[in-house]
Design a protein around this motif. Structure first.
Motif, PDB file in Angstrom:
ATOM      1  N   ILE A   1      47.625 -45.180  -3.207  1.00 17.09           N
ATOM      2  CA  ILE A   1      47.695 -45.215  -1.740  1.00 17.09           C
ATOM      3  C   ILE A   1      49.037 -44.652  -1.271  1.00 17.09           C
ATOM      4  N   ARG A   2      50.086 -44.955  -1.988  1.00 12.76           N
ATOM      5  CA  ARG A   2      51.413 -44.413  -1.658  1.00 12.76           C
ATOM      6  C   ARG A   2      51.385 -42.883  -1.669  1.00 12.76           C
ATOM      7  N   THR A   3      50.773 -42.309  -2.691  1.00 14.26           N
ATOM      8  CA  THR A   3      50.665 -40.850  -2.784  1.00 14.26           C
ATOM      9  C   THR A   3      49.888 -40.286  -1.608  1.00 14.26           C
ATOM     10  N   TYR A   4      48.809 -40.967  -1.212  1.00 15.37           N
ATOM     11  CA  TYR A   4      48.013 -40.533  -0.062  1.00 15.37           C
ATOM     12  C   TYR A   4      48.888 -40.463   1.195  1.00 15.37           C
ATOM     13  N   PHE A   5      49.614 -41.533   1.490  1.00 13.00           N
ATOM     14  CA  PHE A   5      50.432 -41.553   2.702  1.00 13.00           C
ATOM     15  C   PHE A   5      51.626 -40.601   2.603  1.00 13.00           C
ATOM     16  N   ALA A   6      52.147 -40.379   1.418  1.00 10.29           N
ATOM     17  CA  ALA A   6      53.279 -39.462   1.243  1.00 10.29           C
ATOM     18  C   ALA A   6      52.893 -38.023   1.561  1.00 10.29           C
ATOM     19  N   ARG A   7      51.607 -37.705   1.446  1.00 10.90           N
ATOM     20  CA  ARG A   7      51.133 -36.329   1.667  1.00 10.90           C
ATOM     21  C   ARG A   7      50.776 -36.023   3.122  1.00 10.90           C
ATOM     22  N   ARG A   8      50.855 -37.007   3.993  1.00 10.44           N
ATOM     23  CA  ARG A   8      50.442 -36.719   5.366  1.00 10.44           C
ATOM     24  C   ARG A   8      51.448 -35.783   6.034  1.00 10.44           C
ATOM     25  N   PRO A   9      50.968 -34.980   6.964  1.00 12.02           N
ATOM     26  CA  PRO A   9      51.866 -34.051   7.647  1.00 12.02           C
ATOM     27  C   PRO A   9      52.995 -34.802   8.357  1.00 12.02           C
ATOM     28  N   PRO A  10      54.184 -34.201   8.423  1.00 15.79           N
ATOM     29  CA  PRO A  10      55.349 -34.899   8.971  1.00 15.79           C
ATOM     30  C   PRO A  10      55.235 -35.273  10.445  1.00 15.79           C
ATOM     31  N   GLY A  11      54.393 -34.592  11.206  1.00 12.75           N
ATOM     32  CA  GLY A  11      54.284 -34.884  12.638  1.00 12.75           C
ATOM     33  C   GLY A  11      53.292 -35.984  12.984  1.00 12.75           C
ATOM     34  N   VAL A  12      52.538 -36.498  12.003  1.00 15.66           N
ATOM     35  CA  VAL A  12      51.518 -37.504  12.283  1.00 15.66           C
ATOM     36  C   VAL A  12      52.187 -38.862  12.483  1.00 15.66           C
ATOM     37  N   HIS A  13      51.845 -39.502  13.616  1.00 15.51           N
ATOM     38  CA  HIS A  13      52.430 -40.792  13.942  1.00 15.51           C
ATOM     39  C   HIS A  13      51.442 -41.616  14.773  1.00 15.51           C
ATOM     40  N   VAL A  14      51.673 -42.916  14.807  1.00 18.00           N
ATOM     41  CA  VAL A  14      50.870 -43.814  15.636  1.00 18.00           C
ATOM     42  C   VAL A  14      51.398 -43.751  17.062  1.00 18.00           C
ATOM     43  N   VAL A  15      50.514 -43.469  17.996  1.00 23.87           N
ATOM     44  CA  VAL A  15      50.855 -43.489  19.413  1.00 23.87           C
ATOM     45  C   VAL A  15      50.549 -44.873  19.981  1.00 23.87           C
ATOM     46  N   SER A  16      49.385 -45.409  19.627  1.00 22.86           N
ATOM     47  CA  SER A  16      48.949 -46.696  20.140  1.00 22.86           C
ATOM     48  C   SER A  16      48.003 -47.345  19.137  1.00 22.86           C
ATOM     49  N   TYR A  17      48.242 -48.615  18.852  1.00 23.20           N
ATOM     50  CA  TYR A  17      47.342 -49.389  17.999  1.00 23.20           C
ATOM     51  C   TYR A  17      47.291 -50.803  18.556  1.00 23.20           C
ATOM     52  N   PRO A  18      46.470 -50.997  19.618  1.00 23.01           N
ATOM     53  CA  PRO A  18      46.355 -52.333  20.207  1.00 23.01           C
ATOM     54  C   PRO A  18      45.823 -53.326  19.176  1.00 23.01           C
ATOM     55  N   MET A  19      46.133 -54.586  19.381  1.00 23.67           N
ATOM     56  CA  MET A  19      45.676 -55.627  18.460  1.00 23.67           C
ATOM     57  C   MET A  19      44.167 -55.516  18.276  1.00 23.67           C
ATOM     58  N   PRO A  20      43.722 -55.323  17.027  1.00 23.70           N
ATOM     59  CA  PRO A  20      42.284 -55.200  16.781  1.00 23.70           C
ATOM     60  C   PRO A  20      41.590 -56.557  16.902  1.00 23.70           C
ATOM     61  N   THR A  21      40.277 -56.530  16.902  1.00 16.91           N
ATOM     62  CA  THR A  21      39.492 -57.745  16.835  1.00 16.91           C
ATOM     63  C   THR A  21      39.654 -58.327  15.440  1.00 16.91           C
ATOM     64  N   VAL A  22      39.878 -59.630  15.369  1.00 18.77           N
ATOM     65  CA  VAL A  22      40.075 -60.313  14.089  1.00 18.77           C
ATOM     66  C   VAL A  22      38.929 -61.284  13.869  1.00 18.77           C
TER      67      VAL A  22
END
Length: 122
Positions: free
Chosen positions: A50-71
């Motif tokens: 999983i670390r390798t997966y996230f390390a490969r993401r493009p440098p400009g990708v970021h979270v803009v909004s992640y409201p509290m999900p349904t739990v």
């Protein structure tokens, strides 16, 4: 602290680690044997993969909004979440659906299963 606020804290930590590209902090939020279906078809098994997966993401990708999900509390130490997250690659929006299966170990919530898929037709 209530379970929900602890899950809220996990969500805040995930966003901060993702946006800062702090892979150590990010991977600490997953169980050692976690599963990830991300934006590609491959199932990623284990924190190192999983670390390798996230390390490969493009440098400009970021979270803009992640409201509290349904739990959905399935047991005292098991919860499922489902919600919408808005990523962006630079200024290009990337709306996603996100689900997590969470387990509480040693008092801390961790991600045991993570699935993200693009929202279409919105």
């Amino acid at each position: 602290m209530s379970r929900t606020s602890t899950i809220e804290s996990l969500l805040e930590q995930w966003i901060a680690a993702f946006n800062s590209r702090d892979l150590d902090a990010h991977m600490a939020l997953y169980t050692e044997d976690a599963l990830l279906f991300g934006s590609v078809d491959t199932l990623h098994v284990g924190r190192a993969v999983i670390r390798t997966y996230f390390a490969r993401r493009p440098p400009g990708v970021h979270v803009v909004s992640y409201p509290m999900p349904t739990v959905l509390q399935l047991a005292p130490d098991i919860a499922a979440t489902a919600g919408h997250v808005d990523f962006a690659d630079g200024d290009s929006p990337m709306p996603y659906r996100m689900t997590w299966m969470l387990v509480r170990r040693a008092g801390d919530w961790r991600i045991a299963q993570h699935h993200g898929s693009p929202r279409v037709g919105i």
